[in-house]
Design an enzyme around this catalytic site. Structure first.
Site, PDB file in Angstrom:
ATOM      1  N   GLU A  18      15.549  13.479  -1.363  1.00 49.35           N
ATOM      2  CA  GLU A  18      16.604  12.475  -1.264  1.00 49.35           C
ATOM      3  C   GLU A  18      17.933  13.205  -1.085  1.00 49.35           C
ATOM      4  OE1 GLU A  18      16.283   9.204  -1.152  1.00 49.35           O
ATOM      5  OE2 GLU A  18      14.098   9.294  -1.394  1.00 49.35           O
TER       6      GLU A  18
ATOM      7  N   VAL B   5       2.567   3.678  -3.296  1.00 44.74           N
ATOM      8  CA  VAL B   5       2.018   4.917  -3.867  1.00 44.74           C
ATOM      9  C   VAL B   5       1.169   5.590  -2.799  1.00 44.74           C
ATOM     10  CG1 VAL B   5       0.724   5.958  -5.753  1.00 44.74           C
ATOM     11  CG2 VAL B   5       1.859   3.756  -6.108  1.00 44.74           C
TER      12      VAL B   5
ATOM     13  N   ASP C 288      10.659   8.544  -9.879  1.00 42.04           N
ATOM     14  CA  ASP C 288       9.897   8.000  -8.749  1.00 42.04           C
ATOM     15  C   ASP C 288       8.399   8.106  -9.014  1.00 42.04           C
ATOM     16  OD1 ASP C 288       9.717   7.006  -5.947  1.00 42.04           O
ATOM     17  OD2 ASP C 288       8.756   8.959  -5.628  1.00 42.04           O
TER      18      ASP C 288
ATOM     19  N   LYS D  73       5.591   5.008  -9.580  1.00 42.48           N
ATOM     20  CA  LYS D  73       4.315   4.950  -8.866  1.00 42.48           C
ATOM     21  C   LYS D  73       3.142   4.863  -9.833  1.00 42.48           C
ATOM     22  CE  LYS D  73       6.008   7.504  -4.819  1.00 42.48           C
ATOM     23  NZ  LYS D  73       5.957   8.780  -4.064  1.00 42.48           N
TER      24      LYS D  73
ATOM     25  N   GLU E  80       0.818  -1.212   0.000  1.00 45.27           N
ATOM     26  CA  GLU E  80       0.000   0.000   0.000  1.00 45.27           C
ATOM     27  C   GLU E  80       0.853   1.263   0.000  1.00 45.27           C
ATOM     28  OE1 GLU E  80      -2.946   1.951  -0.757  1.00 45.27           O
ATOM     29  OE2 GLU E  80      -3.704   0.042   0.015  1.00 45.27           O
TER      30      GLU E  80
ATOM     31  N   ALA F 237       2.174   6.651   0.205  1.00 43.66           N
ATOM     32  CA  ALA F 237       2.615   6.353   1.584  1.00 43.66           C
ATOM     33  C   ALA F 237       1.506   5.645   2.351  1.00 43.66           C
ATOM     34  CB  ALA F 237       3.085   7.610   2.282  1.00 43.66           C
TER      35      ALA F 237
ATOM     36  N   GLY G 154       7.015  11.018   4.219  1.00 47.57           N
ATOM     37  CA  GLY G 154       7.510  11.032   5.591  1.00 47.57           C
ATOM     38  C   GLY G 154       7.683   9.629   6.132  1.00 47.57           C
TER      39      GLY G 154
END
Length: 803
Positions: A650, A591, A661, A665, A588, A593, A784
């Site tokens: 990053e 994509v 990234d 996703k 989960e 978070a 986060g």
């Protein structure tokens, strides 16, 4: 009168022997009428058999015999066993000379275990002012001539016992269990559980008030506590239930022990010599509530398989099989018979399997020649788990739990009563199988064993979240989360009982280099059930471990996006392996978070809803960057530097700005709709000017100002009241094999759902045929470590609920 019986471990030198004396003394001084039956002390029976075998092999046995004598005399002031030791010595010398011995001699030798035990206890009690006398059951229990497993002759034995006890009521009788004698006064033994059998016969003959069986455990448990840590003591059982437990391998009881008690309705209480506070397990004629009572295990058993297409429909085959077994004195505990291809499976004691195999091969020799029988084989690497009280109405729960844990029973057998089910399991799997079934049946906390790979920002946060919440989850959900492995690319920390808050220090002290096979082997070695492997790395290499993990019983959870964005062929191979092994793979957090995005899309797609488009801000980092840049009068480099300073990017910000990234996703969501796109087909607008794409991260950060003119021009060219958003969009005919996947910077009205985004939130718009132009909107914190870790934690709980 109460019959008290003490087992060998209770009578061993030290604490056990002291507790036995205290128990007898307490009852004596309370004026309770008791008779005491004793087993051989400690390991006396095994030691006597070893001495006998050494004598047979002409191996020096005298030093071992001296040690045996020393142990038996410990605590006594004088040698009260001179006669018994002399007889034993002569027997050993005779066997040594002959080089062989019979069952008759064996019975005579091992009977001394009980004789020495009873004489010891009687002598010790008398020395402590408790009137006791040694009672030799060879004078009371008369048997047939079946040495090693003699059967009592009831009439004469009962009369002998009644007469003896009528004439010896003034003292506590310390009675030898396990032994008797035939009509020629030759010593015999009563076979397995013989001392308990002696006690139950005395209880029957003397109309005892209760039979109290003292052991080294608190009673009968839902499973063997040595094998299942969560086993619970059973307070009450009926005789029928106890008989089933005895039949299917419970070590405390034997079926023949129960029968004399049932005849006279005499309660049996299983007590712990070492724990006087426990009230044990009470077994009576009263029927208890229906339901599963216990799990028992038979080891040292073998499976005989007889197969042959040519036997289908032929009469007399079963009779031939069982005649051979009867002629060889072989008892069958489980029978399983097939019909489509004629086959019979028989479970017998392992020490009889070779004899059974030889006898059956001889019997069906002609059938091999005519090819009616094509195979008779023996499997010695099995165990039998019996679920006492289980019927077929909810057996699927236990069976499914086994399958989820990669344990496939060889065969399943249901008793005629329909209240007990036995499973033949591979021997190396039976401990894990026992724990899996026990956890499923008895409502104890289901233990989930977790291996966490990667303990960086997300992984480390997840570990601490699990450790902080584990007790609360166990209390509320009945799920025990046990982290048994934490690993990085070089080291692994393993602890079957669970890793605690000092895991960082413990991991640091581990030796470098490990393979995934070590983690898999550790889980197998320690019979760990309900396995979950969690990938919190960003490693392309680690993804190759997913298939062996799934093939070895691990469900998978990942915050690593690589496995879902590799080439489509490898993607499908992983899915096939997961399906074949009935394992789950949850991701989960790949994509959004912790947002419930992937689950929502899966449910819509599974329900047949036609999803026509997915659009959204996929990156929390880029959400923050363009939210701030669009709403504030600041240079792009200043906003980017703030994001870098706050740790939103990053270490090399170009990994965020290049759009890969977001592209990964978007591809993940496309594949959830069964689209077969490859990553190379995603059209990605790289936010880094060509001249800044090479070099190291520090060089790039030094040149951030070169971005200002580019992005200020883009910002200035927008229509009024518009803002910039970096989005991913899946469109096209999504009912075909492939869709259109774009990652791009766009300008949207500030009042739109995309335009109203704030902070580092992510937002996703899901357009469907049913909802038309009104999309389903999912919005929230999309980045986060804490949010991502919490999302992985959610996958863990989701997975445990599925199981």
């Amino acid at each position: 009168m109460k019959i008290l019986k003490f087992g060998g471990k209770s009578l061993a030198n030290g604490e056990g022997l002291q507790k036995v004396i205290q128990t007898i003394a307490q009852k004596y001084f309370n004026n309770e009428a008791i008779t005491v039956v004793v087993s051989a002390r400690g390991n006396a029976t095994d030691e006597l058999l070893i001495l006998l075998k050494k004598a047979q092999a002409n191996i020096e046995f005298k030093s071992d015999f001296e040690q045996f004598k020393t142990y038996q005399l410990e605590g006594l002031k004088a040698n009260i066993f001179e006669e018994e030791f002399l007889i034993l010595h002569k027997l050993f010398e005779g066997v040594s000379l002959l080089g062989d011995y019979s069952e008759k001699i064996s019975d005579q030798v091992i009977a001394f275990g009980e004789i020495l035990s009873a004489k010891y206890i009687a002598h010790f009690l008398n020395e402590n002012s408790i009137k006791a006398q040694f009672t030799d059951t060879r004078q009371l229990i008369k048997t047939d001539d079946n040495f090693g497993d003699a059967q009592p002759l009831e009439g004469i034995s009962k009369q002998n016992v009644i007469t003896y006890f009528e004439n010896n009521q003034d003292k506590i009788n310390i009675v030898t269990g396990f032994i008797g004698s035939n009509l020629h006064n030759e010593t015999t033994t009563l076979g397995r559980n013989g001392s308990n059998y002696t006690a139950s016969l005395l209880a029957n003959y003397l109309d005892a008030e209760e039979f109290q069986n003292y052991t080294n455990v608190d009673g009968i448990f839902t499973a063997n506590p040595d094998l299942v840590a969560d086993a619970k003591k059973i307070e009450r059982l009926s005789f029928n239930e106890a008989n089933e437990l005895a039949t299917f391998g419970t070590q405390i009881l034997h079926a023949k022990t129960i029968i004399p008690l049932v005849e006279k309705n005499i309660p049996l209480r299983i007590l712990n010599t070492f724990n006087t506070e426990s009230n044990g397990t009470l077994i009576t004629s009263e029927q208890t509530n229906e339901g599963i009572k216990s799990l028992s295990v038979l080891t040292n058993v073998s499976l005989i398989n007889l197969e042959g297409r040519g036997l289908l429909g032929k009469t007399g085959v079963d009779a031939r099989i069982f005649r051979v077994l009867a002629e060889n004195d072989i008892s069958v505990s489980i029978i399983s018979q097939g019909s489509s291809e004629r086959g019979i499976g028989l479970v017998v004691n392992s020490d009889k399997s070779a004899k059974a195999l030889a006898g059956l091969k001889k019997e069906f020799e002609t059938d091999f020649y005519t090819k009616d029988v094509h195979n008779i084989s023996v499997n010695d690497t099995i165990a039998v788990i019996s679920i006492i009280g289980q019927d077929l109405t909810n057996f699927h729960k236990s069976y499914n739990a086994l399958i989820r844990n990669k344990i496939t029973p060889i065969l399943v057998n249901n008793t005629i009563t329909g209240r007990n089910i036995s499973l033949v399991i591979h021997q190396d799997e039976f401990k894990r199988a026992l724990n899996v079934i026990h956890g499923e049946i008895f409502g104890v906390a289901k233990k989930v064993n977790i291996a966490i790979f990667g303990h960086g920002t997300v992984g480390g946060t997840l570990i601490e979240q699990i450790l902080a919440s584990a007790k609360n989850i166990e209390t509320k959900k009945g799920i025990r989360l046990n982290i048994f492995a934490i690993a990085n690319s070089k080291k692994v920390l393993l602890n079957k009982s669970g890793i605690n808050h000092d895991w960082k220090i413990a991991l640091e002290n581990e030796v470098q280099n490990y393979s995934i096979d070590e983690v898999i082997s550790y889980a197998k070695e320690h019979h760990l059930e309900n396995l979950i492997a969690i990938d919190n790395t960003a490693s392309k290499v680690f993804v190759s471990n997913y298939i062996p993990l799934a093939e070895n019983g691990f469900d998978l959870i990942s915050s690593n996006k690589v496995a879902n964005t590799i080439d489509f062929e490898s993607y499908k191979k992983l899915r096939n392996v997961l399906e074949q092994n009935q394992k789950e793979y949850l991701y989960e957090t790949n994509v959004g978070a912790g947002l419930p995005l992937i689950d929502t899309i899966k449910l819509l797609h599974l329900s047949g809803e036609n999803i026509t488009k997915i659009k959204g801000v996929f990156s929390g980092t880029l959400s923050y960057l363009f939210n701030q840049f669009s709403s504030q009068d600041k240079k792009f480099s200043e906003v980017l530097q703030e994001a870098i300073d706050k740790g939103f990017t990053e270490p090399d910000p170009r990994e965020d700005l290049n759009g890969n990234d977001v592209g990964r996703k978007l591809l993940i969501l496309a594949r959830e709709l069964d689209l077969q796109n490859e990553f190379e087909e995603v059209q990605i607008q790289n936010l880094i000017p060509t001249n800044l794409r090479d070099g190291n991260a520090s060089d790039f950060i030094q040149k951030l100002a070169e971005l200002d003119e580019v992005y200020q021009n883009i910002k200035d060219k927008q229509e009024p009241n518009h803002v910039l958003r970096y989005i991913g969009e899946l469109s096209g005919d999504l009912q075909q094999e492939k869709g259109n996947l774009e990652v791009k910077l766009i300008s949207v009205p500030a009042t739109s759902s995309l335009g109203s985004l704030r902070g580092s939130d992510s937002i996703f718009e899901i357009y469907t045929e049913s909802y038309g132009e009104q999309p389903i909107v999912i919005q929230g914190a999309g980045a986060g470590a804490s949010v991502t870790a919490r999302g992985v934690f959610g996958d863990i709980l989701r997975l445990t609920n599925k199981n």
